[in-house]
Design a protein around this motif. Structure first.
Motif, PDB file in Angstrom:
ATOM      1  N   ALA A  25       0.816  -1.219   0.000  1.00 26.06           N
ATOM      2  CA  ALA A  25       0.000   0.000   0.000  1.00 26.06           C
ATOM      3  C   ALA A  25       0.843   1.261   0.000  1.00 26.06           C
ATOM      4  CB  ALA A  25      -0.927   0.000   1.213  1.00 26.06           C
ATOM      5  N   ARG A  26       0.285   2.318  -0.586  1.00 22.49           N
ATOM      6  CA  ARG A  26       0.921   3.638  -0.577  1.00 22.49           C
ATOM      7  C   ARG A  26       0.753   4.318   0.781  1.00 22.49           C
ATOM      8  NH1 ARG A  26      -2.171   6.643  -5.118  1.00 22.49           N
ATOM      9  NH2 ARG A  26      -0.814   8.348  -4.427  1.00 22.49           N
ATOM     10  N   ALA A  27      -0.332   4.018   1.462  1.00 19.20           N
ATOM     11  CA  ALA A  27      -0.642   4.586   2.778  1.00 19.20           C
ATOM     12  C   ALA A  27      -1.633   3.650   3.448  1.00 19.20           C
ATOM     13  CB  ALA A  27      -1.232   5.993   2.650  1.00 19.20           C
ATOM     14  N   VAL A  28      -1.856   3.859   4.741  1.00 18.07           N
ATOM     15  CA  VAL A  28      -2.854   3.069   5.452  1.00 18.07           C
ATOM     16  C   VAL A  28      -3.740   3.987   6.278  1.00 18.07           C
ATOM     17  CG1 VAL A  28      -1.348   1.051   5.551  1.00 18.07           C
ATOM     18  CG2 VAL A  28      -1.407   2.629   7.486  1.00 18.07           C
ATOM     19  N   PHE A  29      -4.927   3.479   6.619  1.00 23.74           N
ATOM     20  CA  PHE A  29      -5.817   4.217   7.500  1.00 23.74           C
ATOM     21  C   PHE A  29      -6.322   3.286   8.591  1.00 23.74           C
ATOM     22  CE2 PHE A  29      -8.439   2.501   4.115  1.00 23.74           C
ATOM     23  CZ  PHE A  29      -9.601   2.076   4.724  1.00 23.74           C
ATOM     24  N   LEU A  30      -6.571   3.872   9.742  1.00 23.79           N
ATOM     25  CA  LEU A  30      -7.074   3.149  10.896  1.00 23.79           C
ATOM     26  C   LEU A  30      -8.282   3.888  11.442  1.00 23.79           C
ATOM     27  CD1 LEU A  30      -3.678   3.445  11.101  1.00 23.79           C
ATOM     28  CD2 LEU A  30      -4.051   1.698  12.856  1.00 23.79           C
ATOM     29  N   VAL A  31      -9.040   3.233  12.312  1.00 24.45           N
ATOM     30  CA  VAL A  31     -10.147   3.858  13.032  1.00 24.45           C
ATOM     31  C   VAL A  31      -9.944   3.574  14.514  1.00 24.45           C
ATOM     32  CG1 VAL A  31     -12.648   3.934  13.419  1.00 24.45           C
ATOM     33  CG2 VAL A  31     -11.745   3.682  11.085  1.00 24.45           C
ATOM     34  N   ALA A  32      -9.934   4.614  15.312  1.00 25.09           N
ATOM     35  CA  ALA A  32      -9.652   4.473  16.738  1.00 25.09           C
ATOM     36  C   ALA A  32     -10.707   3.619  17.438  1.00 25.09           C
ATOM     37  CB  ALA A  32      -9.586   5.857  17.388  1.00 25.09           C
ATOM     38  N   PRO A  33     -10.318   2.856  18.448  1.00 26.42           N
ATOM     39  CA  PRO A  33     -11.258   1.987  19.153  1.00 26.42           C
ATOM     40  C   PRO A  33     -12.070   2.723  20.215  1.00 26.42           C
ATOM     41  CG  PRO A  33      -9.068   1.651  20.035  1.00 26.42           C
ATOM     42  CD  PRO A  33      -8.926   2.639  18.898  1.00 26.42           C
ATOM     43  N   ASP A  34     -12.656   3.856  19.837  1.00 25.70           N
ATOM     44  CA  ASP A  34     -13.521   4.585  20.764  1.00 25.70           C
ATOM     45  C   ASP A  34     -14.794   3.767  20.996  1.00 25.70           C
ATOM     46  OD1 ASP A  34     -11.649   6.645  20.625  1.00 25.70           O
ATOM     47  OD2 ASP A  34     -12.658   7.582  18.930  1.00 25.70           O
ATOM     48  N   ARG A  69       1.648   4.506  15.453  1.00 30.29           N
ATOM     49  CA  ARG A  69       2.987   5.086  15.551  1.00 30.29           C
ATOM     50  C   ARG A  69       4.026   4.158  14.917  1.00 30.29           C
ATOM     51  NH1 ARG A  69       3.037   5.272  20.536  1.00 30.29           N
ATOM     52  NH2 ARG A  69       2.156   7.343  20.806  1.00 30.29           N
ATOM     53  N   ALA A  70       3.886   2.856  15.145  1.00 30.02           N
ATOM     54  CA  ALA A  70       4.868   1.899  14.631  1.00 30.02           C
ATOM     55  C   ALA A  70       4.818   1.813  13.108  1.00 30.02           C
ATOM     56  CB  ALA A  70       4.624   0.525  15.249  1.00 30.02           C
ATOM     57  N   VAL A  71       3.629   1.639  12.546  1.00 33.08           N
ATOM     58  CA  VAL A  71       3.564   1.452  11.095  1.00 33.08           C
ATOM     59  C   VAL A  71       3.861   2.741  10.347  1.00 33.08           C
ATOM     60  CG1 VAL A  71       1.974  -0.493  11.312  1.00 33.08           C
ATOM     61  CG2 VAL A  71       1.054   1.805  10.919  1.00 33.08           C
ATOM     62  N   SER A  72       3.702   3.895  11.008  1.00 32.15           N
ATOM     63  CA  SER A  72       4.009   5.161  10.348  1.00 32.15           C
ATOM     64  C   SER A  72       5.493   5.299  10.034  1.00 32.15           C
ATOM     65  CB  SER A  72       3.541   6.347  11.197  1.00 32.15           C
ATOM     66  OG  SER A  72       4.305   6.469  12.385  1.00 32.15           O
ATOM     67  N   ALA A  73       6.299   4.417  10.593  1.00 28.56           N
ATOM     68  CA  ALA A  73       7.726   4.435  10.274  1.00 28.56           C
ATOM     69  C   ALA A  73       8.005   3.922   8.872  1.00 28.56           C
ATOM     70  CB  ALA A  73       8.500   3.592  11.292  1.00 28.56           C
ATOM     71  N   VAL A  74       7.046   3.174   8.300  1.00 26.29           N
ATOM     72  CA  VAL A  74       7.282   2.610   6.968  1.00 26.29           C
ATOM     73  C   VAL A  74       6.256   3.065   5.932  1.00 26.29           C
ATOM     74  CG1 VAL A  74       8.483   0.568   7.833  1.00 26.29           C
ATOM     75  CG2 VAL A  74       6.007   0.486   7.516  1.00 26.29           C
ATOM     76  N   VAL A  75       5.122   3.631   6.371  1.00 31.72           N
ATOM     77  CA  VAL A  75       4.090   4.044   5.429  1.00 31.72           C
ATOM     78  C   VAL A  75       3.252   5.126   6.102  1.00 31.72           C
ATOM     79  CG1 VAL A  75       2.416   2.288   6.203  1.00 31.72           C
ATOM     80  CG2 VAL A  75       2.301   3.143   3.862  1.00 31.72           C
ATOM     81  N   PRO A  76       2.775   6.135   5.372  1.00 35.34           N
ATOM     82  CA  PRO A  76       1.901   7.123   5.995  1.00 35.34           C
ATOM     83  C   PRO A  76       0.672   6.444   6.600  1.00 35.34           C
ATOM     84  CG  PRO A  76       2.625   7.893   3.847  1.00 35.34           C
ATOM     85  CD  PRO A  76       3.064   6.467   3.961  1.00 35.34           C
ATOM     86  N   ALA A  77       0.327   6.846   7.831  1.00 35.49           N
ATOM     87  CA  ALA A  77      -0.764   6.192   8.560  1.00 35.49           C
ATOM     88  C   ALA A  77      -1.657   7.241   9.201  1.00 35.49           C
ATOM     89  CB  ALA A  77      -0.207   5.249   9.625  1.00 35.49           C
ATOM     90  N   ILE A  78      -2.900   7.315   8.754  1.00 35.39           N
ATOM     91  CA  ILE A  78      -3.847   8.252   9.341  1.00 35.39           C
ATOM     92  C   ILE A  78      -4.880   7.484  10.150  1.00 35.39           C
ATOM     93  CG2 ILE A  78      -3.526   9.890   7.439  1.00 35.39           C
ATOM     94  CD1 ILE A  78      -6.345   9.067   6.487  1.00 35.39           C
ATOM     95  N   CYS A  79      -5.466   8.151  11.135  1.00 30.26           N
ATOM     96  CA  CYS A  79      -6.440   7.495  12.002  1.00 30.26           C
ATOM     97  C   CYS A  79      -7.687   8.352  12.107  1.00 30.26           C
ATOM     98  CB  CYS A  79      -5.850   7.248  13.385  1.00 30.26           C
ATOM     99  SG  CYS A  79      -6.926   6.295  14.480  1.00 30.26           S
ATOM    100  N   PHE A  80      -8.840   7.756  11.793  1.00 34.09           N
ATOM    101  CA  PHE A  80     -10.127   8.410  11.969  1.00 34.09           C
ATOM    102  C   PHE A  80     -10.647   8.150  13.381  1.00 34.09           C
ATOM    103  CE2 PHE A  80      -9.822   7.588   7.414  1.00 34.09           C
ATOM    104  CZ  PHE A  80     -10.197   8.807   6.878  1.00 34.09           C
ATOM    105  N   ALA A  81     -11.456   9.059  13.858  1.00 30.61           N
ATOM    106  CA  ALA A  81     -12.086   8.871  15.165  1.00 30.61           C
ATOM    107  C   ALA A  81     -13.032   7.686  15.128  1.00 30.61           C
ATOM    108  CB  ALA A  81     -12.853  10.133  15.557  1.00 30.61           C
ATOM    109  N   GLY A  82     -13.168   7.041  16.280  1.00 36.53           N
ATOM    110  CA  GLY A  82     -14.147   5.976  16.408  1.00 36.53           C
ATOM    111  C   GLY A  82     -15.500   6.535  16.810  1.00 36.53           C
ATOM    112  N   ASN A  83     -16.408   5.625  17.121  1.00 39.40           N
ATOM    113  CA  ASN A  83     -17.765   6.017  17.488  1.00 39.40           C
ATOM    114  C   ASN A  83     -18.293   4.994  18.479  1.00 39.40           C
ATOM    115  OD1 ASN A  83     -20.711   6.214  17.453  1.00 39.40           O
ATOM    116  ND2 ASN A  83     -20.479   7.553  15.673  1.00 39.40           N
ATOM    117  N   VAL A  84     -18.891   5.477  19.568  1.00 33.85           N
ATOM    118  CA  VAL A  84     -19.372   4.552  20.598  1.00 33.85           C
ATOM    119  C   VAL A  84     -20.475   3.641  20.078  1.00 33.85           C
ATOM    120  CG1 VAL A  84     -18.720   6.067  22.505  1.00 33.85           C
ATOM    121  CG2 VAL A  84     -20.998   6.289  21.471  1.00 33.85           C
ATOM    122  N   ASP A  85     -21.121   4.018  18.979  1.00 32.82           N
ATOM    123  CA  ASP A  85     -22.185   3.182  18.417  1.00 32.82           C
ATOM    124  C   ASP A  85     -21.668   2.116  17.461  1.00 32.82           C
ATOM    125  OD1 ASP A  85     -24.214   4.562  19.786  1.00 32.82           O
ATOM    126  OD2 ASP A  85     -24.337   6.086  18.212  1.00 32.82           O
TER     127      ASP A  85
END
Length: 303
Positions: A25-34, A69-85
């Protein structure tokens, strides 16, 4: 081509040059475990999920931040906010996927996860910010939980799709078309398995990690291993249970898995991955694994 024929797929594999897209991948995205907690609907068909008492939201949040933080060392990594629902939203690769020029929205089996597909912010990011065309599978009736159900060899444009309650044959066909794949192999997962990416990983088109007990037909295991020989790891039951199969290559020389998976990885299998050109990187994710998924499940890929 979408097929159950192992020989036909092997021929397609042999004919597929590794020029379909970038292998990683060129970049990755995550969603926080809110709102991290037991999702009772998902637990109906995810035997990896722990009891509600095992869920530690504070620890899961800290480990998820460590992962980014770890994977951002090798690929851009953004994180979206989670949702309690949407307590399962920390596993976004089931809901949102990408291919060059487009993004795909999956059809989730459970209503608690269908809510994730309606997120305007993630859709706007891919559509308005990155300028991707949307292929929205979320409103049709056939379950197709994207790269949870469909493991893709991105270099060759080939898919491996395990059928379960989370993906039926029509859903697999729709994903095959949405990702524009050259060929997709269909097979049944073993009883009790819910996603292919827990029992199979293809690493940068060069190696495969396979958990034999996760497949209904041993012939499928042998066929996939033969495609990637000599760089095919056949996991023991202990490695399977520790989520070794839920690994991912995020650069040509790194294979990422959870720390528990890394501890379970047999030395011979670590050596095999090294021979394929991969060093193993790990992140402690025991709190997140209580939710029935591991490192690869947390990673959405941008191609």
């Amino acid at each position: 081509m979408i097929t159950r024929d192992l020989h036909a797929f092997a021929d397609a594999f042999a004919a597929a040059a590794p020029d379909f897209s970038a292998a990683t991948a060129r970049a990755v995205f995550l969603v926080a475990p809110d709102g991290f907690r037991l999702a009772e609907q998902s637990a109906q068909d995810n035997s990896y999920m722990a009891d509600a008492a095992a869920f530690d939201a504070t620890r899961a949040s800290a480990q998820h931040r460590d992962l980014q933080r770890a994977v951002s060392a090798v690929v851009p990594a953004i994180c979206f906010a989670g949702n309690v629902d949407t307590p399962d939203a920390l596993f976004p690769n089931n809901v949102f996927g990408t291919a060059p020029g487009r993004y795909v929205v999956g059809r989730m089996r459970h209503e608690v996860r269908q809510r994730e597909a309606a997120r305007d912010d993630i859709r706007a990011f891919f559509g308005n910010v990155l300028g991707r065309r949307a292929i929205d599978l979320s409103t049709q009736p056939h379950p197709c939980e994207l790269t949870g159900a469909l493991v893709i060899d991105r270099a060759r444009g080939l898919g491996f799709c395990g059928l379960s309650e989370r993906c039926d044959e029509e859903g697999a066909r729709r994903m095959h078309e949405a990702f524009g794949l050259r060929a997709t192999l269909l097979f049944d997962l073993a009883a009790g398995e819910y996603h292919t990416n827990v029992v199979l990983a293809v690493l940068a088109g060069r190696a495969a990690v396979v958990c034999p007990k996760g497949f209904a037909d041993p012939a499928v295991v042998a066929a996939i291993a033969a495609l990637y020989a000599p760089h095919a790891v056949l996991c023991s039951e202990a490695e399977h249970a520790a989520f070794v199969g839920n690994c991912i290559a995020l650069s040509p020389d790194t294979a990422w898995m959870s720390a528990a998976a890394g501890r379970a990885l047999q030395p011979a299998h670590r050596d095999l991955l090294a021979a394929a050109g991969f060093r193993v990187e790990t992140v402690e994710l025991d709190a997140i694994e209580a939710a029935g998924g591991s490192l690869r499940c947390c990673i959405g890929e941008v191609y």
